[in-house]
Design an enzyme around this catalytic site. Structure first.
Site, PDB file in Angstrom:
ATOM      1  N   ALA A  65      50.306  -6.834 -10.725  1.00 62.44           N
ATOM      2  CA  ALA A  65      50.568  -5.997 -12.091  1.00 62.44           C
ATOM      3  C   ALA A  65      49.254  -5.581 -12.905  1.00 62.44           C
ATOM      4  O   ALA A  65      49.232  -5.018 -13.379  1.00 62.44           O
ATOM      5  CB  ALA A  65      51.434  -6.859 -13.156  1.00 62.44           C
ATOM      6  N   ARG A  99      37.523  -4.377 -12.105  1.00 67.16           N
ATOM      7  CA  ARG A  99      36.294  -4.393 -11.110  1.00 67.16           C
ATOM      8  C   ARG A  99      36.137  -3.400 -10.115  1.00 67.16           C
ATOM      9  O   ARG A  99      35.180  -3.239  -9.748  1.00 67.16           O
ATOM     10  CB  ARG A  99      36.174  -6.045 -10.678  1.00 67.16           C
ATOM     11  CG  ARG A  99      35.858  -6.917 -11.649  1.00 67.16           C
ATOM     12  CD  ARG A  99      36.041  -8.527 -11.462  1.00 67.16           C
ATOM     13  NE  ARG A  99      37.465  -8.690 -11.228  1.00 67.16           N
ATOM     14  CZ  ARG A  99      37.730 -10.124 -10.941  1.00 67.16           C
ATOM     15  NH1 ARG A  99      36.836 -10.945 -10.712  1.00 67.16           N
ATOM     16  NH2 ARG A  99      39.148 -10.460 -11.050  1.00 67.16           N
ATOM     17  N   THR A 120      48.339 -14.702 -14.754  1.00 69.34           N
ATOM     18  CA  THR A 120      49.219 -14.882 -13.574  1.00 69.34           C
ATOM     19  C   THR A 120      50.276 -15.872 -13.879  1.00 69.34           C
ATOM     20  O   THR A 120      51.474 -15.566 -13.209  1.00 69.34           O
ATOM     21  CB  THR A 120      48.360 -15.626 -12.553  1.00 69.34           C
ATOM     22  OG1 THR A 120      47.557 -16.597 -12.937  1.00 69.34           O
ATOM     23  CG2 THR A 120      47.216 -14.765 -11.790  1.00 69.34           C
ATOM     24  N   ASP A 176      46.378  -8.735  -4.098  1.00 69.26           N
ATOM     25  CA  ASP A 176      45.093  -8.667  -3.514  1.00 69.26           C
ATOM     26  C   ASP A 176      44.310  -9.396  -2.617  1.00 69.26           C
ATOM     27  O   ASP A 176      43.010  -9.574  -2.375  1.00 69.26           O
ATOM     28  CB  ASP A 176      44.373  -8.525  -4.822  1.00 69.26           C
ATOM     29  CG  ASP A 176      43.882  -9.550  -5.495  1.00 69.26           C
ATOM     30  OD1 ASP A 176      44.505 -10.785  -5.064  1.00 69.26           O
ATOM     31  OD2 ASP A 176      42.913  -9.795  -6.328  1.00 69.26           O
ATOM     32  N   ASN A 186      47.355  31.618  31.280  1.00 67.01           N
ATOM     33  CA  ASN A 186      45.993  31.344  31.200  1.00 67.01           C
ATOM     34  C   ASN A 186      45.568  32.198  29.935  1.00 67.01           C
ATOM     35  O   ASN A 186      45.852  33.406  29.805  1.00 67.01           O
ATOM     36  CB  ASN A 186      45.221  32.024  32.381  1.00 67.01           C
ATOM     37  CG  ASN A 186      43.813  31.496  32.464  1.00 67.01           C
ATOM     38  OD1 ASN A 186      43.426  30.361  32.737  1.00 67.01           O
ATOM     39  ND2 ASN A 186      42.963  32.557  31.921  1.00 67.01           N
ATOM     40  N   ASN A 215      47.978  35.617  13.062  1.00 65.78           N
ATOM     41  CA  ASN A 215      49.224  35.119  12.637  1.00 65.78           C
ATOM     42  C   ASN A 215      49.353  35.389  11.267  1.00 65.78           C
ATOM     43  O   ASN A 215      50.497  35.409  10.639  1.00 65.78           O
ATOM     44  CB  ASN A 215      49.433  33.658  12.824  1.00 65.78           C
ATOM     45  CG  ASN A 215      48.168  32.805  12.187  1.00 65.78           C
ATOM     46  OD1 ASN A 215      47.110  33.522  12.027  1.00 65.78           O
ATOM     47  ND2 ASN A 215      48.673  31.686  11.636  1.00 65.78           N
TER      48      ASN A 215
HETATM   49  C1  UD1 Z   1      43.218 -16.074  -9.220  1.00 66.12           C
HETATM   50  C2  UD1 Z   1      43.621 -17.366  -9.542  1.00 66.12           C
HETATM   51  C3  UD1 Z   1      42.475 -18.188  -8.956  1.00 66.12           C
HETATM   52  C4  UD1 Z   1      42.381 -17.849  -7.540  1.00 66.12           C
HETATM   53  C5  UD1 Z   1      42.107 -16.474  -7.166  1.00 66.12           C
HETATM   54  C6  UD1 Z   1      42.385 -16.273  -5.586  1.00 66.12           C
HETATM   55  C7  UD1 Z   1      44.877 -17.749 -11.650  1.00 66.12           C
HETATM   56  C8  UD1 Z   1      44.389 -17.907 -13.181  1.00 66.12           C
HETATM   57  N1  UD1 Z   1      43.566 -17.877 -11.058  1.00 66.12           N
HETATM   58  O1  UD1 Z   1      42.076 -15.649  -9.839  1.00 66.12           O
HETATM   59  O2  UD1 Z   1      42.484 -19.703  -9.254  1.00 66.12           O
HETATM   60  O3  UD1 Z   1      41.078 -18.656  -6.962  1.00 66.12           O
HETATM   61  O4  UD1 Z   1      43.264 -15.459  -7.698  1.00 66.12           O
HETATM   62  O5  UD1 Z   1      42.365 -14.864  -5.176  1.00 66.12           O
HETATM   63  O6  UD1 Z   1      45.699 -17.570 -11.261  1.00 66.12           O
HETATM   64  N2  UD1 Z   1      48.145 -10.261 -11.715  1.00 66.12           N
HETATM   65  C9  UD1 Z   1      49.194  -9.837 -12.446  1.00 66.12           C
HETATM   66  N3  UD1 Z   1      49.461  -9.844 -13.829  1.00 66.12           N
HETATM   67  C10 UD1 Z   1      48.413 -10.607 -14.637  1.00 66.12           C
HETATM   68  C11 UD1 Z   1      47.304 -10.960 -14.232  1.00 66.12           C
HETATM   69  C12 UD1 Z   1      47.079 -11.034 -12.756  1.00 66.12           C
HETATM   70  O7  UD1 Z   1      50.255  -9.476 -12.038  1.00 66.12           O
HETATM   71  O8  UD1 Z   1      48.886 -10.692 -16.043  1.00 66.12           O
HETATM   72  C13 UD1 Z   1      47.913 -10.211 -10.549  1.00 66.12           C
HETATM   73  C14 UD1 Z   1      46.744  -9.210 -10.098  1.00 66.12           C
HETATM   74  O9  UD1 Z   1      47.293  -7.840  -9.927  1.00 66.12           O
HETATM   75  C15 UD1 Z   1      46.650  -9.744  -8.842  1.00 66.12           C
HETATM   76  C16 UD1 Z   1      46.750 -11.370  -9.008  1.00 66.12           C
HETATM   77  O10 UD1 Z   1      47.604 -11.281  -9.986  1.00 66.12           O
HETATM   78  O11 UD1 Z   1      47.009  -9.154  -7.792  1.00 66.12           O
HETATM   79  C17 UD1 Z   1      45.245 -12.195  -8.912  1.00 66.12           C
HETATM   80  O12 UD1 Z   1      45.019 -11.903 -10.420  1.00 66.12           O
HETATM   81  P1  UD1 Z   1      43.437 -11.571 -10.425  1.00 66.12           P
HETATM   82  O13 UD1 Z   1      42.933 -11.266 -11.886  1.00 66.12           O
HETATM   83  O14 UD1 Z   1      42.739 -11.010  -9.318  1.00 66.12           O
HETATM   84  O15 UD1 Z   1      43.115 -13.150 -10.725  1.00 66.12           O
HETATM   85  P2  UD1 Z   1      41.689 -14.011 -10.110  1.00 66.12           P
HETATM   86  O16 UD1 Z   1      40.726 -14.049 -10.934  1.00 66.12           O
HETATM   87  O17 UD1 Z   1      41.106 -13.436  -8.735  1.00 66.12           O
HETATM   88 CA    CA Z   2      41.595 -11.773  -7.389  1.00 66.21          CA
END
Ligand code: UD1
Ligand code: CA
Length: 470
Positions: A11, A16, A79, A103, A377, A386
């Site tokens: 989501a 970044r 998350t 990701d 040929n 065309n």
């Molecule tokens: C997260 C973990 C971190 C871990 C890392 C591994 C948490 C708090 N942290 O950090 O411990 O080392 O992944 O790659 O879980 N997303 C949502 N909704 C939200 C927030 C995020 O769906 O509200 C999804 C993002 O789209 C993404 C994934 O969750 O696919 C991870 O989110 P991201 O913000 O990349 O977390 P990191 O900071 O990488």
């Molecule tokens: Ca991530």
């Protein structure tokens, strides 16, 4: 058997990445990151898969289709909050839930299955997948006590100095007892630096409740790589590329230089095919056995049968039958259908045209909107005309015909079998079988013209005087 569920987190916006395209839709070797994740999850035969969508929800849904259910996270509050959106769909079910981020495209089905196994063996309510990271910055850290037992996960931004020094990281993949997970998620608070509801906090919640939590450390950190920016995206592409290339080489394909061979994940290549440096194979391309794909060719969504040679050419959405060849420097545009043993030589463009077996189109020719029979040929510099500026028209050329060099075939046009077009003709009328058409200005020779041509004369005199000086 225990039921298995999966939740894929997709989501987030991916700030970044600095992109209009939502992060999880960025491709790695031709496939969106989230699609890689879904494919590997699917291989574990799940009873239910839920993808959490928010930013770009429509696009993610369009990409993944009916392969997964969806839960909308309207605001991205972290998350933990993201997983909670799957509650409606999953909470009453008994089983184990795998959680993966959208990701992290490099995870393999094998690793997920090892995690499931370890989780069951340990009888844990929660098991986190961890790895030793050479550069742990940015990842959550695994905090263990003196006995090595996991206590909690601390995010980079919340970590103290001692925690920052930890190199064992949270890969973002977990197995949970499904019902316990949703109960614990309601206890997660957002009292941290980012003001988010962290999924990682449930580990400590379970720990404090005296429940068994476990950590399974994977051997290969590369697989766990999370893509947060374009630098990581390039690294992920490189790692995926290596994996794909190794698979093909193990299957009997020769890659002269795997470092500079770019093959998308769904491309198929047959045995004993040789692929030279700088080749790019994209999309749903399929290449047969014993083919030769010469340096700097790019082939997209094209099906190539056995024994085909492609030399430095661009092929798009086309087909090439057994024994045919193309190039150097030719372009097969969408819907070019090249028959058995056909020869397409240098600087030839073919679009929406079928070319029958053994036909030769050797040099500097455009074939568009046409059907060519067998054993024809087509001479150098032929143009299938065309387009009249508004509509495209079709040309048919029958078997065993001969099209002389420098001809224009103005469509719509029917050239029957065994017909002959004299070189330099501009053909506007149909030609019957066994006839010859010649359509060009007649040659006129002007007697003694050169002697009255002053420039040539002066040049000749100057040349003669230079000779005298020597
Ligand atoms: C997260 C973990 C971190 C871990 C890392 C591994 C948490 C708090 N942290 O950090 O411990 O080392 O992944 O790659 O879980 N997303 C949502 N909704 C939200 C927030 C995020 O769906 O509200 C999804 C993002 O789209 C993404 C994934 O969750 O696919 C991870 O989110 P991201 O913000 O990349 O977390 P990191 O900071 O990488
Ligand atoms: Ca991530």
């Amino acid at each position: 058997m225990t039921s298995k569920f999966a939740v894929i987190l997709a989501a987030g916006q991916g700030t970044r990445m600095k992109s209009k395209l939502y992060k999880v839709l960025h491709p790695v070797c031709g496939k969106a990151m989230v699609e890689h994740v879904l494919s590997q999850v699917e291989e574990n035969k799940m009873d239910e898969i839920v993808t959490i969508i928010g930013h770009g929800a429509k696009d993610v849904k369009k990409r993944l289709g009916k392969r997964t259910k969806y839960a909308l996270q309207a605001k991205q509050l972290g998350t933990g909050h993201a997983v909670l959106q799957a509650e409606e769909l999953l909470k009453d079910k008994d089983g184990v839930t795998l959680i993966v981020c959208g990701d992290t495209p490099l995870f393999t089905a094998q690793t997920f299955s090892e995690l499931f196994e370890y989780h069951e063996q340990k009888g844990a309510v929660a098991t986190v997948l961890t790895a030793e990271a050479p550069k742990p910055f940015g990842y959550g850290r695994i905090v263990r006590n003196e006995l090595g037992i996991v206590e909690k996960i601390v995010e980079q931004k919340d970590a103290n100095e001692k925690e920052t020094a930890i190199t064992e990281i949270n890969t973002g993949v977990y197995c949970f007892d499904n019902k316990e997970l949703f109960e614990a998620l309601h206890q997660v608070k957002n009292d941290n630096v980012q003001g988010e509801y962290y999924l990682t906090d449930v580990m400590e919640i379970f720990k404090n409740a005296g429940k068994v939590i476990a950590a399974y450390k994977m051997k290969n950190f590369d697989e766990s790589m999370g893509v947060n920016d374009r630098v990581a995206l390039a690294q992920a592409n490189k790692l995926m590329r290596q994996r794909i290339n190794e698979k093909h080489m193990k299957n009997g394909v020769t890659l002269i230089d795997p470092q500079t061979t770019y093959i998308d994940v769904d491309v198929k290549v047959g045995r004993d095919t040789v692929i030279e440096p700088g080749v790019v194979l994209k999309g749903r391309t399929v290449i047969g056995e014993d083919c030769f794909i010469g340096a700097h060719s790019e082939i997209r969504d094209t099906v190539i049968e056995n024994n085909v040679t492609v030399t430095a050419s661009l092929l798009e959405e086309s087909t090439m039958a057994e024994g045919s060849n193309v190039g150097p420097y030719s372009h097969l545009r969408p819907a070019a259908k090249i028959g058995k043993n056909v020869h397409i030589g240098n600087f030839v463009e073919v679009k929406k045209a079928e070319i029958g077996e053994n036909t030769k189109v050797g040099h500097l020719t455009y074939v568009g909107d046409a059907t060519l029979g067998k054993n024809i040929n087509v001479g150098c510099g032929t143009i299938f005309v065309n387009y009249d500026g508004i509509n495209k028209h079709h040309t048919n050329v029958g078997d065993y015909s001969f099209i002389g060099s420098g001809s224009n075939l103005i469509a719509p046009l029917e050239v029957a079998d065994h017909a002959y077009v004299a070189a330099g003709s501009t053909i506007t009328n149909n030609i019957d079988a066994h006839d010859m058409a010649i359509a060009r200005g007649r040659q006129v020779n002007k007697k003694g013209y050169f002697d009255h041509y002053p420039v040539a004369d002066a040049a000749e005199k100057a040349e003669m005087s230079t000779h005298k000086n020597i």
